[in-house]
Design a protein around this motif. Structure first.
Motif, mmCIF file in Angstrom:
data_model
loop_
_atom_site.group_PDB
_atom_site.id
_atom_site.type_symbol
_atom_site.label_atom_id
_atom_site.label_comp_id
_atom_site.label_asym_id
_atom_site.label_seq_id
_atom_site.Cartn_x
_atom_site.Cartn_y
_atom_site.Cartn_z
ATOM 1 N N VAL A 8 25.897 38.934 57.046
ATOM 2 C CA VAL A 8 26.790 39.395 58.112
ATOM 3 C C VAL A 8 27.253 38.272 59.044
ATOM 4 N N ASP A 9 26.426 37.309 59.292
ATOM 5 C CA ASP A 9 26.807 36.212 60.185
ATOM 6 C C ASP A 9 27.246 34.950 59.446
ATOM 7 N N ASP A 10 27.460 35.043 58.147
ATOM 8 C CA ASP A 10 27.870 33.903 57.322
ATOM 9 C C ASP A 10 29.381 33.953 57.081
ATOM 10 N N ALA A 11 30.151 33.558 58.083
ATOM 11 C CA ALA A 11 31.615 33.662 58.024
ATOM 12 C C ALA A 11 32.250 32.786 56.949
ATOM 13 N N ASP A 12 31.518 31.836 56.408
ATOM 14 C CA ASP A 12 32.060 31.007 55.323
ATOM 15 C C ASP A 12 31.996 31.716 53.976
ATOM 16 N N ASN A 13 31.149 32.729 53.854
ATOM 17 C CA ASN A 13 30.921 33.375 52.562
ATOM 18 C C ASN A 13 31.143 34.878 52.532
ATOM 19 N N ASN A 34 43.350 37.788 55.502
ATOM 20 C CA ASN A 34 43.477 36.687 56.470
ATOM 21 C C ASN A 34 42.232 35.803 56.444
ATOM 22 N N TRP A 35 41.058 36.413 56.337
ATOM 23 C CA TRP A 35 39.825 35.633 56.232
ATOM 24 C C TRP A 35 39.850 34.789 54.963
ATOM 25 N N ALA A 36 40.285 35.376 53.839
ATOM 26 C CA ALA A 36 40.346 34.639 52.570
ATOM 27 C C ALA A 36 41.242 33.405 52.706
ATOM 28 N N ARG A 37 42.362 33.555 53.363
ATOM 29 C CA ARG A 37 43.246 32.399 53.588
ATOM 30 C C ARG A 37 42.550 31.360 54.468
ATOM 31 N N SER A 38 41.812 31.815 55.465
ATOM 32 C CA SER A 38 41.177 30.889 56.409
ATOM 33 C C SER A 38 40.068 30.060 55.763
ATOM 34 N N ILE A 39 39.486 30.551 54.673
ATOM 35 C CA ILE A 39 38.427 29.790 53.988
ATOM 36 C C ILE A 39 38.966 29.106 52.731
ATOM 37 N N ALA A 40 40.284 29.029 52.612
ATOM 38 C CA ALA A 40 40.955 28.335 51.501
ATOM 39 C C ALA A 40 40.633 28.931 50.130
ATOM 40 N N ALA A 41 40.585 30.267 50.059
ATOM 41 C CA ALA A 41 40.410 30.927 48.759
ATOM 42 C C ALA A 41 41.725 30.852 47.990
ATOM 43 N N ASP A 42 41.615 30.852 46.659
ATOM 44 C CA ASP A 42 42.796 30.849 45.799
ATOM 45 C C ASP A 42 43.371 32.241 45.597
ATOM 46 N N ARG A 43 42.488 33.236 45.543
ATOM 47 C CA ARG A 43 42.951 34.583 45.229
ATOM 48 C C ARG A 43 41.931 35.599 45.719
ATOM 49 N N VAL A 44 42.343 36.854 45.675
ATOM 50 C CA VAL A 44 41.468 37.971 46.011
ATOM 51 C C VAL A 44 41.483 38.929 44.826
ATOM 52 N N ASP A 45 40.307 39.271 44.332
ATOM 53 C CA ASP A 45 40.159 40.203 43.217
ATOM 54 C C ASP A 45 39.523 41.493 43.711
ATOM 55 N N LEU A 46 39.851 42.594 43.039
ATOM 56 C CA LEU A 46 39.250 43.879 43.371
ATOM 57 C C LEU A 46 39.320 44.807 42.175
ATOM 58 N N SER A 47 38.544 45.846 42.234
ATOM 59 C CA SER A 47 38.645 46.964 41.297
ATOM 60 C C SER A 47 39.145 48.137 42.115
ATOM 61 N N ALA A 48 40.211 48.779 41.651
ATOM 62 C CA ALA A 48 40.825 49.852 42.436
ATOM 63 C C ALA A 48 40.780 51.175 41.686
ATOM 64 N N THR A 49 40.545 52.232 42.430
ATOM 65 C CA THR A 49 40.669 53.559 41.846
ATOM 66 C C THR A 49 42.153 53.849 41.637
ATOM 67 N N ARG A 50 42.423 54.806 40.803
ATOM 68 C CA ARG A 50 43.825 55.184 40.545
ATOM 69 C C ARG A 50 44.524 55.597 41.848
ATOM 70 N N ASP A 51 43.812 56.332 42.698
ATOM 71 C CA ASP A 51 44.402 56.787 43.961
ATOM 72 C C ASP A 51 44.713 55.646 44.919
ATOM 73 N N ALA A 52 43.925 54.566 44.856
ATOM 74 C CA ALA A 52 44.114 53.448 45.787
ATOM 75 C C ALA A 52 45.133 52.428 45.300
ATOM 76 N N ARG A 53 45.489 52.460 44.037
ATOM 77 C CA ARG A 53 46.398 51.447 43.490
ATOM 78 C C ARG A 53 47.714 51.315 44.245
ATOM 79 N N PRO A 54 48.369 52.400 44.664
ATOM 80 C CA PRO A 54 49.631 52.224 45.402
ATOM 81 C C PRO A 54 49.471 51.405 46.686
ATOM 82 N N LEU A 55 48.366 51.590 47.396
ATOM 83 C CA LEU A 55 48.118 50.806 48.616
ATOM 84 C C LEU A 55 47.997 49.331 48.281
ATOM 85 N N TYR A 56 47.215 49.003 47.263
ATOM 86 C CA TYR A 56 47.030 47.602 46.898
ATOM 87 C C TYR A 56 48.333 46.990 46.381
#
Length: 156
Positions: A51-56, A117-139
């Motif tokens: 929780v307090d490890d903002a780098d990870n 925004n956090w991912a950009r701040s730690i210089a990540a290349d991408r964000v991956d996720l697994s989405a339910t069918r219902d959540a796909r339109p939001l993503y």
């Protein structure tokens, strides 16, 4: 910290552990009152370590009336750099949940954007996720695309 409809966006703190484990139980269709499952103990220990490890890790929450009603998790995974992930830095977005009676207020979008925004701040290349069918339109609305990579698992 910012306001969202009637909610307040903030980063989770160690004191939020119990409430977050309860929300995570909803993701798995588990009774909120059930407390003896071994995964809860392991989840609480994992959360307490990160929780307090903002780098990870990033744990945004939205509070309404002093109660957490939405949350998500972003964790950094460092792998081998490759053509699809030049620096080998991927954020895994998971456990996105809004309590059912608070859905439709934009809370999920807000917490997902917080993790992005956090991912950009730690210089990540991408964000991956697994989405339910219902959540796909939001993503999809937020710029995520489907990949052709099949997902497999082995439970040990």
């Amino acid at each position: 910290m910012s306001s969202v409809v009637d909610g307040r966006l903030r980063a989770a703190t160690p004191e939020d552990c119990g409430e977050l484990v309860q929300l995570w139980a909803l993701l798995f269709g588990e009774a909120v009152t059930a407390t003896r499952e071994p995964w809860r103990h392991h989840a609480a220990g994992w959360f307490t370590r990160l929780v307090d490890d903002a780098d990870n890790a990033r744990f945004p929450v939205i509070e309404v009336g002093g109660t957490i009603v939405a949350t998500a998790i972003g964790t950094l995974e460092v792998g081998v750099p490759n053509p699809h992930c030049v620096k080998g830095r991927t954020v895994r977005l998971m456990n996105v949940i809004t309590v059912p009676c608070h859905r439709g207020n934009g809370f999920a979008t807000t917490i997902i954007l917080d993790v992005l925004n956090w991912a950009r701040s730690i210089a990540a290349d991408r964000v991956d996720l697994s989405a339910t069918r219902d959540a796909r339109p939001l993503y999809t609305k937020l710029g995520f695309t489907m990949t052709s990579a099949p997902r497999m698992k082995l439970v040990l």
